[in-house]
Enzyme design. Structure first.
Site, PDB file in Angstrom:
ATOM      1  N   LYS A 188       0.887  -1.175   0.000  1.00 25.35           N
ATOM      2  CA  LYS A 188       0.000   0.000   0.000  1.00 25.35           C
ATOM      3  C   LYS A 188       0.920   1.218   0.000  1.00 25.35           C
ATOM      4  O   LYS A 188       1.635   1.458   0.961  1.00 25.35           O
ATOM      5  CB  LYS A 188      -0.862  -0.040   1.261  1.00 25.35           C
ATOM      6  CG  LYS A 188      -2.138   0.761   1.303  1.00 25.35           C
ATOM      7  CD  LYS A 188      -2.136   2.161   0.774  1.00 25.35           C
ATOM      8  CE  LYS A 188      -2.313   3.160   1.900  1.00 25.35           C
ATOM      9  NZ  LYS A 188      -1.810   4.480   1.543  1.00 25.35           N
ATOM     10  N   GLU A 262       8.631   0.475  11.602  1.00 32.87           N
ATOM     11  CA  GLU A 262       9.702   1.483  11.579  1.00 32.87           C
ATOM     12  C   GLU A 262       9.002   2.823  11.740  1.00 32.87           C
ATOM     13  O   GLU A 262       8.275   3.245  10.849  1.00 32.87           O
ATOM     14  CB  GLU A 262      10.456   1.462  10.246  1.00 32.87           C
ATOM     15  CG  GLU A 262      11.172   0.187   9.944  1.00 32.87           C
ATOM     16  CD  GLU A 262      12.381  -0.055  10.828  1.00 32.87           C
ATOM     17  OE1 GLU A 262      12.835   0.897  11.503  1.00 32.87           O
ATOM     18  OE2 GLU A 262      12.853  -1.193  10.858  1.00 32.87           O
ATOM     19  N   CYS A 297      13.395   9.805   9.160  1.00 32.44           N
ATOM     20  CA  CYS A 297      13.230   9.452  10.576  1.00 32.44           C
ATOM     21  C   CYS A 297      14.587   9.336  11.259  1.00 32.44           C
ATOM     22  O   CYS A 297      14.684   9.426  12.467  1.00 32.44           O
ATOM     23  CB  CYS A 297      12.392   8.194  10.757  1.00 32.44           C
ATOM     24  SG  CYS A 297      12.559   7.014   9.468  1.00 32.44           S
ATOM     25  N   GLU A 399       9.447  15.132  16.693  1.00 27.40           N
ATOM     26  CA  GLU A 399       9.939  14.894  15.342  1.00 27.40           C
ATOM     27  C   GLU A 399       9.290  15.916  14.400  1.00 27.40           C
ATOM     28  O   GLU A 399       8.073  15.950  14.264  1.00 27.40           O
ATOM     29  CB  GLU A 399       9.596  13.477  14.898  1.00 27.40           C
ATOM     30  CG  GLU A 399      10.203  13.159  13.558  1.00 27.40           C
ATOM     31  CD  GLU A 399       9.934  11.744  13.096  1.00 27.40           C
ATOM     32  OE1 GLU A 399       8.786  11.282  13.231  1.00 27.40           O
ATOM     33  OE2 GLU A 399      10.868  11.103  12.591  1.00 27.40           O
TER      34      GLU A 399
HETATM   35  P1  ADP Z   1       2.859  10.311   7.512  1.00 36.16           P
HETATM   36  O1  ADP Z   1       2.346  11.193   8.595  1.00 36.16           O
HETATM   37  O2  ADP Z   1       4.322  10.321   7.352  1.00 36.16           O
HETATM   38  O3  ADP Z   1       2.121  10.418   6.214  1.00 36.16           O
HETATM   39  P2  ADP Z   1       1.379   7.948   8.166  1.00 36.16           P
HETATM   40  O4  ADP Z   1       1.689   7.024   9.284  1.00 36.16           O
HETATM   41  O5  ADP Z   1       0.129   8.715   8.204  1.00 36.16           O
HETATM   42  O6  ADP Z   1       2.658   8.866   8.069  1.00 36.16           O
HETATM   43  O7  ADP Z   1       1.428   7.180   6.782  1.00 36.16           O
HETATM   44  C1  ADP Z   1       2.296   6.115   6.485  1.00 36.16           C
HETATM   45  C2  ADP Z   1       1.532   5.098   5.672  1.00 36.16           C
HETATM   46  O8  ADP Z   1       0.492   4.562   6.479  1.00 36.16           O
HETATM   47  C3  ADP Z   1       0.841   5.655   4.425  1.00 36.16           C
HETATM   48  O9  ADP Z   1       0.892   4.688   3.400  1.00 36.16           O
HETATM   49  C4  ADP Z   1      -0.583   5.849   4.902  1.00 36.16           C
HETATM   50  O10 ADP Z   1      -1.535   5.830   3.866  1.00 36.16           O
HETATM   51  C5  ADP Z   1      -0.754   4.649   5.799  1.00 36.16           C
HETATM   52  N1  ADP Z   1      -1.838   4.786   6.792  1.00 36.16           N
HETATM   53  C6  ADP Z   1      -2.336   5.909   7.346  1.00 36.16           C
HETATM   54  N2  ADP Z   1      -3.335   5.610   8.214  1.00 36.16           N
HETATM   55  C7  ADP Z   1      -3.476   4.267   8.197  1.00 36.16           C
HETATM   56  C8  ADP Z   1      -4.328   3.341   8.873  1.00 36.16           C
HETATM   57  N3  ADP Z   1      -5.254   3.749   9.749  1.00 36.16           N
HETATM   58  N4  ADP Z   1      -4.170   2.028   8.631  1.00 36.16           N
HETATM   59  C9  ADP Z   1      -3.225   1.592   7.764  1.00 36.16           C
HETATM   60  N5  ADP Z   1      -2.405   2.414   7.094  1.00 36.16           N
HETATM   61  C10 ADP Z   1      -2.516   3.735   7.294  1.00 36.16           C
END
Ligand code: ADP
Length: 497
Positions: A188, A262, A297, A399
Protein backbone atom coordinates in the site's frame (compact mmCIF):
# COMPACT_ATOMS: atom_id res chain seq x y z
CA UNK A 1 3.88 -8.66 -19.43
CA UNK A 2 4.83 -5.01 -19.58
CA UNK A 3 7.58 -4.01 -21.96
CA UNK A 4 7.18 -0.26 -21.79
CA UNK A 5 10.24 1.54 -23.18
CA UNK A 6 12.22 3.71 -20.81
CA UNK A 7 11.29 7.39 -20.85
CA UNK A 8 13.15 10.26 -19.28
CA UNK A 9 10.11 12.50 -19.45
CA UNK A 10 8.61 12.19 -15.97
CA UNK A 11 5.45 14.06 -16.96
CA UNK A 12 4.68 11.57 -19.74
CA UNK A 13 5.44 8.68 -17.42
CA UNK A 14 3.20 10.08 -14.69
CA UNK A 15 0.37 10.46 -17.22
CA UNK A 16 0.75 6.86 -18.37
CA UNK A 17 0.83 5.44 -14.83
CA UNK A 18 -2.01 7.56 -13.49
CA UNK A 19 -5.08 5.88 -12.06
CA UNK A 20 -3.66 2.34 -11.91
CA UNK A 21 -2.96 -0.41 -9.43
CA UNK A 22 -0.79 -3.43 -10.14
CA UNK A 23 -2.78 -6.56 -9.31
CA UNK A 24 -2.14 -10.09 -10.49
CA UNK A 25 0.40 -9.01 -13.07
CA UNK A 26 -1.81 -6.34 -14.66
CA UNK A 27 -2.18 -2.60 -14.43
CA UNK A 28 -5.82 -2.01 -13.49
CA UNK A 29 -7.89 0.91 -12.21
CA UNK A 30 -9.56 0.82 -8.80
CA UNK A 31 -12.74 -1.27 -8.87
CA UNK A 32 -14.71 1.86 -8.01
CA UNK A 33 -12.92 3.80 -10.77
CA UNK A 34 -12.08 6.51 -8.23
CA UNK A 35 -8.80 8.41 -8.30
CA UNK A 36 -7.14 11.17 -6.33
CA UNK A 37 -4.71 13.94 -7.34
CA UNK A 38 -0.98 13.94 -6.77
CA UNK A 39 0.77 17.25 -6.22
CA UNK A 40 4.13 18.29 -7.65
CA UNK A 41 5.56 19.85 -4.47
CA UNK A 42 7.96 22.09 -6.38
CA UNK A 43 5.30 23.90 -8.42
CA UNK A 44 2.09 23.26 -6.49
CA UNK A 45 0.56 21.84 -9.71
CA UNK A 46 -1.20 18.49 -10.08
CA UNK A 47 1.30 16.09 -11.72
CA UNK A 48 -0.90 13.00 -12.00
CA UNK A 49 -3.52 11.00 -10.20
CA UNK A 50 -3.61 7.68 -8.42
CA UNK A 51 -6.14 4.88 -8.21
CA UNK A 52 -8.12 5.26 -4.98
CA UNK A 53 -8.15 1.74 -3.62
CA UNK A 54 -10.49 0.55 -0.91
CA UNK A 55 -11.51 -2.73 0.71
CA UNK A 56 -12.77 -4.16 -2.59
CA UNK A 57 -9.38 -3.66 -4.22
CA UNK A 58 -7.71 -5.21 -1.18
CA UNK A 59 -9.97 -8.26 -1.65
CA UNK A 60 -9.06 -8.57 -5.34
CA UNK A 61 -5.34 -8.23 -4.61
CA UNK A 62 -5.59 -10.72 -1.75
CA UNK A 63 -7.21 -13.34 -3.97
CA UNK A 64 -4.36 -12.94 -6.48
CA UNK A 65 -1.63 -12.94 -3.84
CA UNK A 66 -3.03 -16.04 -2.09
CA UNK A 67 -3.26 -17.95 -5.33
CA UNK A 68 0.25 -16.96 -6.48
CA UNK A 69 1.76 -17.77 -3.12
CA UNK A 70 1.25 -21.54 -3.45
CA UNK A 71 3.45 -21.91 -6.53
CA UNK A 72 5.86 -19.23 -5.42
CA UNK A 73 6.51 -21.02 -2.11
CA UNK A 74 7.07 -24.32 -3.95
CA UNK A 75 9.77 -22.82 -6.15
CA UNK A 76 13.30 -23.58 -4.86
CA UNK A 77 14.38 -20.69 -2.64
CA UNK A 78 17.50 -20.13 -4.69
CA UNK A 79 15.43 -19.78 -7.85
CA UNK A 80 13.19 -17.23 -6.14
CA UNK A 81 16.34 -15.36 -5.17
CA UNK A 82 17.59 -15.42 -8.74
CA UNK A 83 14.34 -13.85 -9.90
CA UNK A 84 14.49 -11.16 -7.20
CA UNK A 85 18.10 -10.40 -8.16
CA UNK A 86 17.00 -10.17 -11.81
CA UNK A 87 14.42 -7.57 -10.70
CA UNK A 88 17.30 -5.64 -9.13
CA UNK A 89 19.23 -5.65 -12.40
CA UNK A 90 16.18 -4.50 -14.36
CA UNK A 91 15.52 -1.75 -11.82
CA UNK A 92 19.14 -0.63 -12.18
CA UNK A 93 18.74 -0.43 -15.97
CA UNK A 94 15.70 1.80 -15.47
CA UNK A 95 17.10 3.78 -12.53
CA UNK A 96 17.29 7.14 -14.30
CA UNK A 97 13.67 7.02 -15.38
CA UNK A 98 12.57 6.04 -11.87
CA UNK A 99 14.72 8.76 -10.31
CA UNK A 100 13.28 11.49 -12.52
CA UNK A 101 9.73 10.50 -11.70
CA UNK A 102 10.62 10.43 -8.02
CA UNK A 103 12.05 13.97 -8.21
CA UNK A 104 8.86 15.22 -9.84
CA UNK A 105 6.51 13.39 -7.51
CA UNK A 106 8.24 13.89 -4.15
CA UNK A 107 10.20 17.12 -4.67
CA UNK A 108 13.44 15.36 -3.74
CA UNK A 109 16.37 16.67 -5.75
CA UNK A 110 17.46 14.38 -8.57
CA UNK A 111 21.23 14.60 -8.08
CA UNK A 112 21.43 14.50 -4.29
CA UNK A 113 18.49 12.23 -3.42
CA UNK A 114 16.27 10.67 -6.08
CA UNK A 115 19.06 9.15 -8.16
CA UNK A 116 20.72 7.79 -5.04
CA UNK A 117 17.49 6.19 -3.86
CA UNK A 118 16.79 4.59 -7.24
CA UNK A 119 20.24 3.00 -6.99
CA UNK A 120 19.55 1.73 -3.47
CA UNK A 121 16.26 0.20 -4.64
CA UNK A 122 18.11 -1.93 -7.19
CA UNK A 123 20.88 -2.79 -4.74
CA UNK A 124 18.45 -4.09 -2.09
CA UNK A 125 16.90 -6.48 -4.62
CA UNK A 126 20.31 -7.72 -5.72
CA UNK A 127 21.41 -8.16 -2.08
CA UNK A 128 18.36 -10.19 -1.01
CA UNK A 129 18.37 -12.08 -4.29
CA UNK A 130 21.63 -13.69 -3.18
CA UNK A 131 20.19 -14.93 0.10
CA UNK A 132 17.73 -17.57 -1.11
CA UNK A 133 19.89 -20.43 0.06
CA UNK A 134 20.26 -18.89 3.53
CA UNK A 135 16.70 -19.91 4.43
CA UNK A 136 18.11 -22.81 6.41
CA UNK A 137 16.71 -24.73 9.33
CA UNK A 138 18.54 -26.61 12.08
CA UNK A 139 18.92 -30.13 13.35
CA UNK A 140 17.96 -30.25 17.01
CA UNK A 141 19.44 -32.66 19.58
CA UNK A 142 16.34 -34.24 21.07
CA UNK A 143 16.09 -38.03 21.12
CA UNK A 144 19.06 -39.89 19.58
CA UNK A 145 16.67 -42.37 17.97
CA UNK A 146 14.72 -39.66 16.23
CA UNK A 147 15.58 -36.91 13.78
CA UNK A 148 14.42 -33.47 14.87
CA UNK A 149 14.72 -30.56 12.47
CA UNK A 150 13.40 -27.06 12.01
CA UNK A 151 12.34 -25.56 8.72
CA UNK A 152 11.81 -21.94 7.80
CA UNK A 153 8.52 -21.54 5.99
CA UNK A 154 6.93 -18.45 4.45
CA UNK A 155 4.12 -16.76 6.36
CA UNK A 156 1.81 -16.33 3.35
CA UNK A 157 0.70 -12.93 2.11
CA UNK A 158 2.61 -9.97 3.56
CA UNK A 159 1.01 -6.51 3.64
CA UNK A 160 3.62 -3.74 3.29
CA UNK A 161 2.53 -0.19 4.13
CA UNK A 162 5.03 2.45 3.14
CA UNK A 163 5.46 6.21 3.60
CA UNK A 164 6.37 8.96 1.12
CA UNK A 165 9.82 10.05 2.29
CA UNK A 166 11.97 7.21 0.87
CA UNK A 167 9.27 5.06 -0.71
CA UNK A 168 11.47 3.09 -3.11
CA UNK A 169 14.02 2.08 -0.54
CA UNK A 170 11.47 1.27 2.14
CA UNK A 171 9.37 -0.75 -0.26
CA UNK A 172 12.48 -2.71 -1.30
CA UNK A 173 13.54 -3.39 2.29
CA UNK A 174 10.14 -4.91 2.94
CA UNK A 175 9.23 -6.81 -0.19
CA UNK A 176 12.58 -8.17 -1.41
CA UNK A 177 13.19 -10.28 1.73
CA UNK A 178 9.51 -11.17 2.02
CA UNK A 179 9.43 -12.52 -1.54
CA UNK A 180 12.76 -14.38 -1.36
CA UNK A 181 11.38 -16.09 1.77
CA UNK A 182 8.43 -17.40 -0.29
CA UNK A 183 5.73 -14.88 0.62
CA UNK A 184 3.72 -12.89 -1.86
CA UNK A 185 3.13 -9.21 -1.14
CA UNK A 186 0.55 -6.47 -1.30
CA UNK A 187 2.08 -3.01 -1.02
CA UNK A 188 0.00 0.00 0.00
CA UNK A 189 1.79 3.12 -1.22
CA UNK A 190 1.64 6.51 0.47
CA UNK A 191 -0.99 8.99 -0.73
CA UNK A 192 1.69 11.56 -1.60
CA UNK A 193 4.00 9.25 -3.59
CA UNK A 194 2.12 6.48 -5.38
CA UNK A 195 3.46 6.65 -8.95
CA UNK A 196 7.20 6.13 -8.58
CA UNK A 197 6.71 2.92 -6.63
CA UNK A 198 4.11 1.85 -9.17
CA UNK A 199 6.67 2.23 -11.97
CA UNK A 200 9.12 0.14 -9.92
CA UNK A 201 6.39 -2.47 -9.38
CA UNK A 202 5.66 -2.55 -13.09
CA UNK A 203 9.32 -3.32 -13.79
CA UNK A 204 9.46 -5.98 -11.05
CA UNK A 205 6.35 -7.51 -12.59
CA UNK A 206 8.23 -8.01 -15.86
CA UNK A 207 10.32 -10.62 -14.04
CA UNK A 208 8.10 -12.20 -11.39
CA UNK A 209 5.05 -14.45 -11.88
CA UNK A 210 1.70 -12.60 -11.75
CA UNK A 211 0.32 -12.03 -8.26
CA UNK A 212 3.66 -12.29 -6.43
CA UNK A 213 3.90 -8.53 -6.13
CA UNK A 214 0.74 -6.40 -6.01
CA UNK A 215 0.57 -2.69 -5.37
CA UNK A 216 -2.40 -0.58 -4.28
CA UNK A 217 -2.73 3.13 -3.75
CA UNK A 218 -5.34 4.80 -1.61
CA UNK A 219 -5.95 6.56 1.66
CA UNK A 220 -4.62 5.31 4.98
CA UNK A 221 -7.69 4.01 6.82
CA UNK A 222 -9.72 3.11 3.68
CA UNK A 223 -7.01 1.12 1.92
CA UNK A 224 -4.10 0.53 4.36
CA UNK A 225 -6.52 -0.08 7.23
CA UNK A 226 -8.45 -2.62 5.16
CA UNK A 227 -5.24 -4.42 4.27
CA UNK A 228 -4.27 -4.72 7.95
CA UNK A 229 -7.78 -5.86 8.88
CA UNK A 230 -8.06 -8.42 6.06
CA UNK A 231 -8.58 -11.89 7.56
CA UNK A 232 -6.09 -13.51 5.17
CA UNK A 233 -3.11 -11.19 5.53
CA UNK A 234 -0.36 -13.08 7.37
CA UNK A 235 1.89 -10.24 8.45
CA UNK A 236 2.13 -6.46 8.29
CA UNK A 237 5.34 -4.56 7.82
CA UNK A 238 4.81 -0.83 8.28
CA UNK A 239 6.84 2.38 8.11
CA UNK A 240 5.19 5.64 9.07
CA UNK A 241 4.17 7.74 12.03
CA UNK A 242 4.05 6.52 15.63
CA UNK A 243 0.34 7.32 15.75
CA UNK A 244 -0.51 5.16 12.72
CA UNK A 245 1.92 2.48 13.90
CA UNK A 246 -0.16 2.18 17.08
CA UNK A 247 -3.41 1.85 15.09
CA UNK A 248 -1.89 -0.81 12.83
CA UNK A 249 -0.53 -2.72 15.82
CA UNK A 250 -3.88 -2.67 17.62
CA UNK A 251 -5.65 -4.23 14.64
CA UNK A 252 -2.86 -6.75 14.08
CA UNK A 253 -2.78 -7.75 17.73
CA UNK A 254 -6.52 -8.42 17.75
CA UNK A 255 -5.91 -10.82 14.87
CA UNK A 256 -2.68 -12.15 16.42
CA UNK A 257 -0.60 -11.53 13.32
CA UNK A 258 2.99 -10.28 13.54
CA UNK A 259 4.00 -6.71 12.74
CA UNK A 260 7.29 -4.99 12.04
CA UNK A 261 7.28 -1.24 12.63
CA UNK A 262 9.70 1.48 11.58
CA UNK A 263 8.48 4.71 13.17
CA UNK A 264 9.85 8.09 14.09
CA UNK A 265 13.08 9.44 15.47
CA UNK A 266 14.81 12.46 16.97
CA UNK A 267 18.34 11.22 16.61
CA UNK A 268 21.19 12.71 18.63
CA UNK A 269 24.73 13.54 17.50
CA UNK A 270 27.23 13.68 20.35
CA UNK A 271 30.26 15.77 19.46
CA UNK A 272 33.10 15.44 21.96
CA UNK A 273 35.78 18.07 22.58
CA UNK A 274 38.35 15.87 20.82
CA UNK A 275 36.26 15.37 17.65
CA UNK A 276 37.52 16.25 14.18
CA UNK A 277 35.48 19.42 13.65
CA UNK A 278 35.27 19.32 9.85
CA UNK A 279 34.22 15.69 9.85
CA UNK A 280 31.55 16.40 12.43
CA UNK A 281 30.23 19.33 10.39
CA UNK A 282 30.07 17.20 7.24
CA UNK A 283 28.37 14.48 9.31
CA UNK A 284 25.78 16.97 10.58
CA UNK A 285 24.98 18.17 7.05
CA UNK A 286 24.52 14.63 5.72
CA UNK A 287 23.02 13.24 8.93
CA UNK A 288 20.41 15.96 9.18
CA UNK A 289 19.44 15.01 5.59
CA UNK A 290 19.25 18.65 4.53
CA UNK A 291 19.25 17.40 0.93
CA UNK A 292 16.01 15.54 1.74
CA UNK A 293 14.52 18.64 3.35
CA UNK A 294 15.11 16.84 6.68
CA UNK A 295 12.33 14.39 5.84
CA UNK A 296 14.00 11.40 7.43
CA UNK A 297 13.23 9.45 10.58
CA UNK A 298 16.99 9.03 11.10
CA UNK A 299 17.70 12.78 10.76
CA UNK A 300 20.32 13.95 13.28
CA UNK A 301 18.08 16.72 14.51
CA UNK A 302 19.52 17.02 18.04
CA UNK A 303 23.18 18.02 17.83
CA UNK A 304 25.05 18.18 21.15
CA UNK A 305 28.38 19.98 20.73
CA UNK A 306 31.00 20.28 23.46
CA UNK A 307 31.40 23.87 24.66
CA UNK A 308 35.00 24.00 23.32
CA UNK A 309 33.84 23.38 19.74
CA UNK A 310 30.33 24.83 19.85
CA UNK A 311 30.85 28.25 18.29
CA UNK A 312 33.24 27.05 15.59
CA UNK A 313 30.90 24.18 14.81
CA UNK A 314 27.88 26.47 14.43
CA UNK A 315 29.84 28.82 12.20
CA UNK A 316 30.98 26.02 9.92
CA UNK A 317 27.63 24.20 9.88
CA UNK A 318 25.64 27.30 9.01
CA UNK A 319 28.18 28.26 6.32
CA UNK A 320 27.99 24.79 4.77
CA UNK A 321 24.17 24.68 4.70
CA UNK A 322 23.97 28.25 3.49
CA UNK A 323 25.93 27.27 0.38
CA UNK A 324 23.41 24.63 -0.59
CA UNK A 325 21.19 25.39 -3.56
CA UNK A 326 17.43 25.12 -3.15
CA UNK A 327 15.40 24.82 -6.32
CA UNK A 328 13.80 22.69 -9.01
CA UNK A 329 14.26 19.04 -8.00
CA UNK A 330 14.86 18.07 -11.64
CA UNK A 331 17.69 20.58 -12.04
CA UNK A 332 21.15 19.02 -11.69
CA UNK A 333 22.37 22.11 -9.81
CA UNK A 334 19.82 21.66 -7.01
CA UNK A 335 20.88 20.31 -3.62
CA UNK A 336 17.60 20.83 -1.75
CA UNK A 337 14.10 20.35 -3.16
CA UNK A 338 10.59 20.95 -1.82
CA UNK A 339 8.57 19.70 1.16
CA UNK A 340 6.21 16.89 0.20
CA UNK A 341 2.75 18.31 0.98
CA UNK A 342 0.91 21.42 2.18
CA UNK A 343 0.20 19.63 5.51
CA UNK A 344 3.89 18.96 6.12
CA UNK A 345 4.78 22.45 4.93
CA UNK A 346 2.41 23.99 7.48
CA UNK A 347 3.63 21.68 10.24
CA UNK A 348 7.32 22.41 9.61
CA UNK A 349 6.72 26.17 9.46
CA UNK A 350 4.75 26.01 12.69
CA UNK A 351 7.73 24.41 14.46
CA UNK A 352 10.07 27.02 13.01
CA UNK A 353 7.86 29.88 14.17
CA UNK A 354 7.55 28.30 17.59
CA UNK A 355 11.33 27.95 17.93
CA UNK A 356 11.84 31.52 16.74
CA UNK A 357 9.42 32.84 19.35
CA UNK A 358 11.34 31.33 22.28
CA UNK A 359 13.31 34.08 24.06
CA UNK A 360 17.08 33.58 23.81
CA UNK A 361 16.88 31.15 20.90
CA UNK A 362 18.92 32.08 17.82
CA UNK A 363 17.46 31.14 14.46
CA UNK A 364 19.75 30.70 11.48
CA UNK A 365 17.69 30.62 8.27
CA UNK A 366 19.97 29.34 5.56
CA UNK A 367 20.22 28.95 1.80
CA UNK A 368 17.90 31.02 -0.38
CA UNK A 369 14.36 30.60 -1.64
CA UNK A 370 14.23 29.75 -5.35
CA UNK A 371 13.65 32.72 -7.63
CA UNK A 372 12.31 30.80 -10.67
CA UNK A 373 8.72 32.06 -11.18
CA UNK A 374 7.65 28.50 -12.10
CA UNK A 375 8.38 27.54 -8.47
CA UNK A 376 6.53 30.42 -6.85
CA UNK A 377 3.82 28.13 -5.44
CA UNK A 378 6.30 25.39 -4.49
CA UNK A 379 6.57 24.11 -0.94
CA UNK A 380 10.09 25.37 -0.21
CA UNK A 381 11.35 25.91 3.32
CA UNK A 382 14.74 27.42 4.09
CA UNK A 383 16.82 25.08 6.25
CA UNK A 384 16.96 26.26 9.86
CA UNK A 385 19.56 25.74 12.58
CA UNK A 386 18.44 26.71 16.07
CA UNK A 387 21.10 27.48 18.67
CA UNK A 388 20.72 28.30 22.36
CA UNK A 389 17.33 26.64 22.24
CA UNK A 390 15.94 25.03 25.42
CA UNK A 391 16.07 21.24 25.34
CA UNK A 392 12.50 20.82 26.56
CA UNK A 393 10.62 22.85 23.92
CA UNK A 394 8.62 21.06 21.18
CA UNK A 395 11.03 21.81 18.28
CA UNK A 396 13.83 20.26 20.35
CA UNK A 397 11.87 17.20 21.47
CA UNK A 398 9.34 16.33 18.78
CA UNK A 399 9.94 14.89 15.34
CA UNK A 400 9.58 17.78 12.86
CA UNK A 401 10.31 15.84 9.66
CA UNK A 402 11.64 19.01 8.10
CA UNK A 403 14.98 20.81 7.62
CA UNK A 404 15.30 21.97 11.22
CA UNK A 405 18.28 21.10 13.45
CA UNK A 406 18.71 22.06 17.10
CA UNK A 407 22.27 22.57 18.34
CA UNK A 408 22.94 22.40 22.09
CA UNK A 409 26.16 23.16 23.96
CA UNK A 410 27.37 20.84 26.73
CA UNK A 411 30.22 20.43 29.21
CA UNK A 412 29.39 17.35 31.31
CA UNK A 413 29.67 13.93 29.66
CA UNK A 414 27.19 12.17 31.96
CA UNK A 415 24.65 14.94 31.50
CA UNK A 416 24.92 14.91 27.72
CA UNK A 417 24.48 11.13 27.57
CA UNK A 418 21.38 11.43 29.73
CA UNK A 419 20.07 14.25 27.53
CA UNK A 420 20.66 12.22 24.36
CA UNK A 421 18.73 9.29 25.80
CA UNK A 422 15.96 11.48 27.19
CA UNK A 423 13.67 11.03 24.20
CA UNK A 424 10.66 8.90 23.42
CA UNK A 425 12.62 7.73 20.35
CA UNK A 426 15.63 5.47 19.99
CA UNK A 427 16.30 5.03 16.29
CA UNK A 428 19.84 6.23 15.56
CA UNK A 429 22.72 8.09 17.20
CA UNK A 430 26.23 9.15 16.31
CA UNK A 431 29.32 9.87 18.40
CA UNK A 432 32.20 12.06 17.21
CA UNK A 433 35.49 11.52 19.03
CA UNK A 434 39.09 10.47 18.50
CA UNK A 435 39.16 8.64 21.85
CA UNK A 436 38.49 4.92 21.64
CA UNK A 437 37.42 4.67 25.28
CA UNK A 438 34.80 7.40 24.82
CA UNK A 439 33.61 5.79 21.58
CA UNK A 440 33.17 2.41 23.29
CA UNK A 441 31.48 3.84 26.35
CA UNK A 442 29.06 6.12 24.51
CA UNK A 443 28.03 3.57 21.86
CA UNK A 444 27.31 1.04 24.61
CA UNK A 445 25.18 3.48 26.62
CA UNK A 446 23.21 5.21 23.85
CA UNK A 447 19.68 3.86 23.62
CA UNK A 448 19.29 3.50 19.85
CA UNK A 449 19.11 0.73 17.28
CA UNK A 450 21.84 2.11 15.00
CA UNK A 451 24.91 3.86 16.44
CA UNK A 452 27.87 5.10 14.40
CA UNK A 453 31.17 6.70 15.37
CA UNK A 454 32.66 9.48 13.24
CA UNK A 455 30.30 8.87 10.35
CA UNK A 456 26.65 9.28 9.51
CA UNK A 457 25.83 6.80 6.79
CA UNK A 458 22.40 6.10 5.45
CA UNK A 459 20.74 2.70 5.64
CA UNK A 460 22.36 0.04 3.49
CA UNK A 461 21.48 -3.52 2.67
CA UNK A 462 23.18 -5.87 5.13
CA UNK A 463 23.21 -3.35 8.02
CA UNK A 464 20.45 -4.23 10.45
CA UNK A 465 18.24 -1.17 10.89
CA UNK A 466 15.44 -0.35 13.29
CA UNK A 467 14.62 1.44 16.49
CA UNK A 468 14.13 1.11 20.23
CA UNK A 469 11.30 2.64 22.31
CA UNK A 470 8.69 4.48 20.16
CA UNK A 471 10.92 4.20 17.09
CA UNK A 472 9.65 0.76 16.25
CA UNK A 473 9.59 -2.99 16.56
CA UNK A 474 11.95 -5.33 14.75
CA UNK A 475 14.80 -4.74 12.32
CA UNK A 476 15.06 -4.43 8.56
CA UNK A 477 17.76 -4.49 5.89
CA UNK A 478 19.71 -7.61 6.90
CA UNK A 479 19.72 -11.38 6.57
CA UNK A 480 18.24 -11.66 10.09
CA UNK A 481 15.42 -9.35 9.01
CA UNK A 482 14.43 -11.85 6.33
CA UNK A 483 14.72 -14.84 8.61
CA UNK A 484 13.08 -13.35 11.69
CA UNK A 485 10.38 -11.23 10.11
CA UNK A 486 9.31 -13.05 6.97
CA UNK A 487 9.45 -16.72 7.89
CA UNK A 488 7.93 -18.91 10.56
CA UNK A 489 9.73 -21.87 12.03
CA UNK A 490 8.34 -25.36 11.95
CA UNK A 491 9.76 -28.08 14.20
CA UNK A 492 9.51 -31.60 12.76
CA UNK A 493 10.28 -34.80 14.64
CA UNK A 494 10.81 -38.03 12.69
CA UNK A 495 10.13 -40.96 14.99
CA UNK A 496 10.67 -43.89 12.67
CA UNK A 497 11.58 -46.38 15.43
P1 ADP B 1 2.86 10.31 7.51
O1 ADP B 1 2.35 11.19 8.59
O2 ADP B 1 4.32 10.32 7.35
O3 ADP B 1 2.12 10.42 6.21
P2 ADP B 1 1.38 7.95 8.17
O4 ADP B 1 1.69 7.02 9.28
O5 ADP B 1 0.13 8.71 8.20
O6 ADP B 1 2.66 8.87 8.07
O7 ADP B 1 1.43 7.18 6.78
C1 ADP B 1 2.30 6.11 6.48
C2 ADP B 1 1.53 5.10 5.67
O8 ADP B 1 0.49 4.56 6.48
C3 ADP B 1 0.84 5.65 4.42
O9 ADP B 1 0.89 4.69 3.40
C4 ADP B 1 -0.58 5.85 4.90
O10 ADP B 1 -1.53 5.83 3.87
C5 ADP B 1 -0.75 4.65 5.80
N1 ADP B 1 -1.84 4.79 6.79
C6 ADP B 1 -2.34 5.91 7.35
N2 ADP B 1 -3.33 5.61 8.21
C7 ADP B 1 -3.48 4.27 8.20
C8 ADP B 1 -4.33 3.34 8.87
N3 ADP B 1 -5.25 3.75 9.75
N4 ADP B 1 -4.17 2.03 8.63
C9 ADP B 1 -3.23 1.59 7.76
N5 ADP B 1 -2.40 2.41 7.09
C10 ADP B 1 -2.52 3.74 7.29
Amino acid sequence: MDTQPQTHDPYALAARLSGQHLIDGRMVPAVSGATFDILDPATGQIMGHAAKGDGTDVDVAMTAALRAQKDWARMPARKRGELVAACGRKLAENAEEIARLMALETGKALRTESRVEAGVLADVFVFYGGLGSELKGETVPFNPDMLTVTMREPIGVVGAIIPWNVPLMLMALKIAPAMVAGNTVIVKSAEEAPLTVLRAAEIINQVLPPGVMNLLSGFGPDCGGRLVAHPKVGKITFTGSVETGRIVTRTASDKLIPVTLELGGKSPMLIMADADLDRAVAGAVSGMRFTRQGQSCTASSRIYVHEDLHDAFVEKLTAAVDKMVMGDPLDEATDIGAIISPEQFTKVNRYIELGESIPGTRTHRLSRMPTDPRLKDGLFVQPVVFTDIPADCPPAREEIFGPVACVFRWTDYEEVLAAANNSEYGLAATVWTSNLHTALDATRRLDAGFVQVNQNLVVQANLSYGGNKSSGLGREASLEAMLEHFTQKKTIIFNMT
